[in-house]
Structure formats: C-alpha cells, structure tokens
Design a protein around this motif. Structure first.
Motif, PDB file in Angstrom:
ATOM      1  N   GLN A 180      35.843  51.372  42.286  1.00  0.00           N
ATOM      2  CA  GLN A 180      34.605  51.079  42.987  1.00  0.00           C
ATOM      3  C   GLN A 180      34.324  52.497  43.992  1.00  0.00           C
ATOM      4  O   GLN A 180      33.230  52.630  43.882  1.00  0.00           O
TER       5      GLN A 180
ATOM      6  N   LEU B 187      34.717  41.416  39.724  1.00  0.00           N
ATOM      7  CA  LEU B 187      33.781  41.126  38.728  1.00  0.00           C
ATOM      8  C   LEU B 187      32.455  40.578  39.683  1.00  0.00           C
ATOM      9  O   LEU B 187      32.479  40.069  40.637  1.00  0.00           O
TER      10      LEU B 187
ATOM     11  N   ARG C  69      31.483  47.073  34.879  1.00  0.00           N
ATOM     12  CA  ARG C  69      32.433  46.959  35.945  1.00  0.00           C
ATOM     13  C   ARG C  69      33.675  47.113  35.217  1.00  0.00           C
ATOM     14  O   ARG C  69      34.558  47.826  35.698  1.00  0.00           O
TER      15      ARG C  69
ATOM     16  N   GLN D 244      34.238  50.645  34.356  1.00  0.00           N
ATOM     17  CA  GLN D 244      34.722  51.323  35.610  1.00  0.00           C
ATOM     18  C   GLN D 244      36.105  51.169  35.950  1.00  0.00           C
ATOM     19  O   GLN D 244      36.841  52.177  36.232  1.00  0.00           O
TER      20      GLN D 244
ATOM     21  N   THR E 154      28.632  43.137  34.228  1.00  0.00           N
ATOM     22  CA  THR E 154      30.097  42.720  33.970  1.00  0.00           C
ATOM     23  C   THR E 154      30.675  43.833  33.221  1.00  0.00           C
ATOM     24  O   THR E 154      31.795  44.154  33.617  1.00  0.00           O
TER      25      THR E 154
ATOM     26  N   HIS F 180      33.258  55.521  41.478  1.00  0.00           N
ATOM     27  CA  HIS F 180      32.032  55.093  40.901  1.00  0.00           C
ATOM     28  C   HIS F 180      30.850  55.664  42.198  1.00  0.00           C
ATOM     29  O   HIS F 180      29.727  56.207  41.915  1.00  0.00           O
TER      30      HIS F 180
END
Length: 497
Positions: free
Chosen positions: A493, A436, A481, A484, A478, A496
């Motif tokens: 990560q 985060l 994330r 995702q 936040t 994305h």
C-alpha cells in the motif's frame, strides 16, 4: 478424386506420427537454441519426393494454407502479448515494420539486381519477401532469451506488424499492379489496406470483448474457441473488402488478449498449442514444396550473397533509420539488427509469385529457402551469446502470481484463481493484510492438495492456490491489489502510493 475411409486411416496415421515427432523435436531444438522451424522444414524435405516420395507441387494450395497458418500464428502472438510491456516499444516496432521494411527492400533489391543480375521484378520480390521478421521465430526464441522488455517488445511488435505491408507489396509486384499504379498509387493502396485492416481489428477486438464479458458460456472450453474465432472474424472481414487481414487479426488479438475476459490463462494455453500445430503443418508443407534436385551451387551462392547483404547491410541500416522515431542505445540497436529472425514468413511469401505464375518464381523459392535455413543456423544459436557480448541480457523475471478467472452465471461476480509463485512477496502475508476492495473475499485456499477456509490471520505460502470471489465491477481493482501485494508484500500500500 475420391477419398475413402482407408485413405483417411493412413492420413491420420502419418499425420499424427509426423506431428508427434515434430512435438518431440521442440525439446531438441530448444536445447540447441534453434528455432524449431528448421527441424520442421527438414522433416518436410525428408517426406518429399526426394525422400519418402510424397509429391506436393500445388502452389495455390500452399499459398492458401500458408496464409491460414500465419493468421493463427499472429493471433497467438497478439493474444499472448502484454500491452503494458509492448506499449512503450510499439512506436519503434511500427517504425521497423514500415520504414525499416522499405529501407531493407530497397537495399536488397539494388544489391540483387546489380551484384546478382536478377531482373528488377525478382530483385524487388527477393527484398520484399526476406525483409520481414517471422512472428513464430521471434515469439518462440526471444521469450527464452532474457532481454529487457523494450527490446523484446520492439521485436514482437515488429514481427506482428510487418507481415501486413509486405504481403500487400509482394501481391502488387507479383500481379504487375505495382508497375501499373506507379509509386504513388502503390503507396496509397498499401496505406489503405493497413489503415482499414487496423480499424477492422479494433472493431473485432473491442466488439468481441464487449460480447464475451456479457455472455456466460456453459463450458470453460468454449471461451478459447470463441476468442480465436473473433480474431479470425477480423481477418476475414478485412480481407473481404481488400484490406489487410494480417493487420486485422493481430490488432484484434492484441485487444482481446489484454481485455478483462474469463479464462484468459486457458485461452492463451489453447492458442499457443494451436499455433504450434499451425507452425508444424506450415513448415512441413513448405519443406514438401522444395525439390533438392533443383538446388545448385549457383542457387546456394546467390542465397549466401543475398543473405549477407540482408544481414550485414540492409538490416542494420533499416534499424538505424527506424530508430529516428525512438532513439535507443547503440548496443540495443546492434542486437535488434542481429535479431531480425527469418522463418516461415519469407518462404510463405514466395508462394504468392509462385501462385501468380511469375517468371523465375521457382528459382526465387529455392533461393529464399536456402537463405532462411542458413540464417536460422547462424542467427538462432548465437542470440544468447550476442546478448551477453553487447551487455543487453538480463535475468529473467518470473511472474509473482498467476490469475485465472471464471464468471458466475447468476450473479454479477467473477471467481478468481490465484497461484502464488516462488518469486511472490505474498508469501508470509496474512489474508487480512491483503486489504482487498470491499465486497471481494478470499473464500478458499488449497495448500498441498488440502482445502481450507481461511481466517483473517491465515498466513499465505508459496504454492498456495487462492479462490477469490469479487463483484464483476471490482474485478480489475481486485486483481491490481493482488499484484501490488505480490510485488511489495505487506508494504504494498505504501510502496504503491
């Protein structure tokens, strides 16, 4: 007329009983694939003068109450519409709500005048009131039919936007102003009302979102009320300067529904319940207006012919012409043609000429009532089958996570409640792997009713409720994330990027 407490008691008894039965009827209508409006309309007829004997013939009151209910229904539609899903389809939806409506009105009006012998005024009114799709029917039926987002987005955008120009046109034709101003003048009036209504809606939406983000109310239950009031402020302000209140309320709700506001989930649940209540009251009231004794085979025959023209000629042609702005595959256009769901809107619009005392307005009301019932019986139950035949159906996509937010009064921070749904790939991810934004933290996990303070190595599971504290300026990052990770798991990560 006096109204004492005993009459109030009886009113509450009957009203609560009818409403409760209407709520139970939702389950039955959903199982049959029918929009619940049909059940509610028939309940109104059963309560009317030919049934239990409740008389209701006040067209002015029906007009006012109908518009109020439609404003609430449109507010719910805007507040629960995801702009990310609707944005790609907005151009086609706007085209259907304007160009498509005009094409449909012209085709139905010519057919009604030439084939059915209606006067030009009644023929144009018939085309105008029957051309727009109904927001309540679309929002309640299509959300349980698995369709691509571009189709559902198009139909929702169309149903949310097409009431505004149609209301203006029906009002001008009913009052005789359309004939007085001519085609060019009428077009100018409609354009002004729509543009001004959109501007008022944008002002109410963005202004209201700015205020709501900076006001910490003492109770979470106040936020849904405040948001609904903001949408209705847009409606009332636009109507006060003779702009389109329906355009304003839908645009304001669309902005507020997609803004980063506290208690969004609670707000959507509140307006959804209120919209159901508005639908029940609206449809039952419209059923009360109908007198079955007025129905004849002539009325039914006219309704069948007009409905056939609308369904098999006007609607497909309007969809085809509207698709010029955004070409779509032929099967999807065919489904859009069949899914032009009518509901309470056409019947509500007939209260405008009724209230204006237009000659033949009562006959028009009866025709439209029969047309809507027949259209609902044919179209609603066949939508899933039609989607499969045209091969436009898809599997439903459940949400991976659900996010609820609440403000923390004395610090510039928000409290997020995250529910990990069964489809989420967050299952099996460790808290430390969420990565985060700096300053945001998972402060608590609730699993099977047991609370725990997580560590970095704590593994998340389906059904967990996470309490995340984030600085207000990092709240959007936040949430993004978390979504995702829900969609990509540990590889979020890299996926994305």
């Amino acid at each position: 007329m006096s109204f004492d407490v005993h009459q109030l008691d009886m009113f509450l008894l009957i009203g609560a009983g009818v409403t409760f039965l209407a709520v139970l009827a939702v389950r039955m209508s959903s199982g049959l694939g029918l929009p619940s409006l049909l059940v509610y309309l028939l309940m109104g007829v059963a309560l009317g003068e030919s049934g239990l004997g409740i008389g209701f013939e006040d067209a002015q009151l029906a007009h006012a109450l109908g518009f109020g209910a439609l404003a609430v229904i449109l507010a719910e539609g805007g507040l629960t519409t995801n702009w990310r899903d609707a944005r790609p389809a907005m151009r086609m939806g706007l085209s259907l709500a304007t160009i498509g409506v005009l094409v449909s009105i012209a085709v139905v009006a010519v057919g009604a005048h030439v084939l059915l012998g209606l006067s030009w005024q009644l023929a144009i009114l018939l085309g105008a009131v029957c051309s727009p799709t109904d927001a309540a029917a679309v929002f309640s039926v299509l959300r349980v039919v698995p369709l691509p987002k571009r189709i559902t987005g198009t139909l929702e955008a169309e149903s949310g936007l097409n009431d505004a120009p149609t209301v203006v046109l029906v009002t001008l034709v009913s009052s005789g102003a359309a004939a007085e101003h001519g085609l060019l003048g009428t077009t100018g009036i409609v354009a002004y009302e729509l543009v001004a209504g959109v501007l008022f809606g944008l002002a109410a939406g963005f202004g209201g979102a700015w205020v709501m983000r900076r006001v910490a109310l003492p109770s979470s239950g106040l936020y849904p009320i405040a948001v609904l009031c903001l949408t209705l402020i847009g409606y009332g302000a636009a109507a006060a300067v003779h702009a389109s209140g329906f355009a304003a309320v839908y645009v304001a709700a669309l902005v507020l529904g997609n803004a980063e506001l506290p208690h969004r989930v609670a707000t959507r649940s509140f307006v959804e319940g209120l919209a159901w209540l508005a639908q029940i009251g609206l449809f039952v009231m419209l059923g009360l207006l109908l007198s079955p004794d007025r129905l004849s085979w002539t009325i039914i025959g006219i309704a069948i012919v007009a409905g056939s023209i609308l369904t098999f000629v006007a609607r497909p042609l309007s969809v085809l012409v509207s698709s010029v702005v955004r070409p779509m595959p032929l099967p999807e256009l065919a489904f859009l043609s069949w899914a032009g769901l009518r509901g309470a809107v056409p019947i509500v619009l007939t209260t405008i000429p009724l209230a204006a005392g237009v000659h033949g307005a009562t006959r028009l009301f009866d025709i439209v009532f029969v047309l809507v019932v027949l259209d609902t019986l044919i179209t609603g139950p066949t939508l899933p089958l039609t989607a499969r035949i045209l091969r436009v159906a898809r599997r439903s996509e459940p949400r991976g996570i659900e996010v609820e937010a609440a403000p923390l009064d004395r610090v510039a921070a928000d409290l997020l409640q995250i529910t990990i749904a069964p489809s989420s790939k967050m299952h099996g991810v460790e808290v430390g792997e969420l990565r985060l934004p700096v300053g945001a933290n998972v402060s608590m996990i609730v699993r099977d009713g047991v609370t725990m303070v997580p560590e970095r190595r704590t593994v998340l599971r389906h059904g967990d409720d996470l309490i995340v504290v984030t600085p207000r300026k990092l709240r959007e990052a936040t949430e993004e994330r978390l979504r995702q990770v829900s969609a990509g798991g540990r590889l979020a990560q890299w996926l994305h990027e």
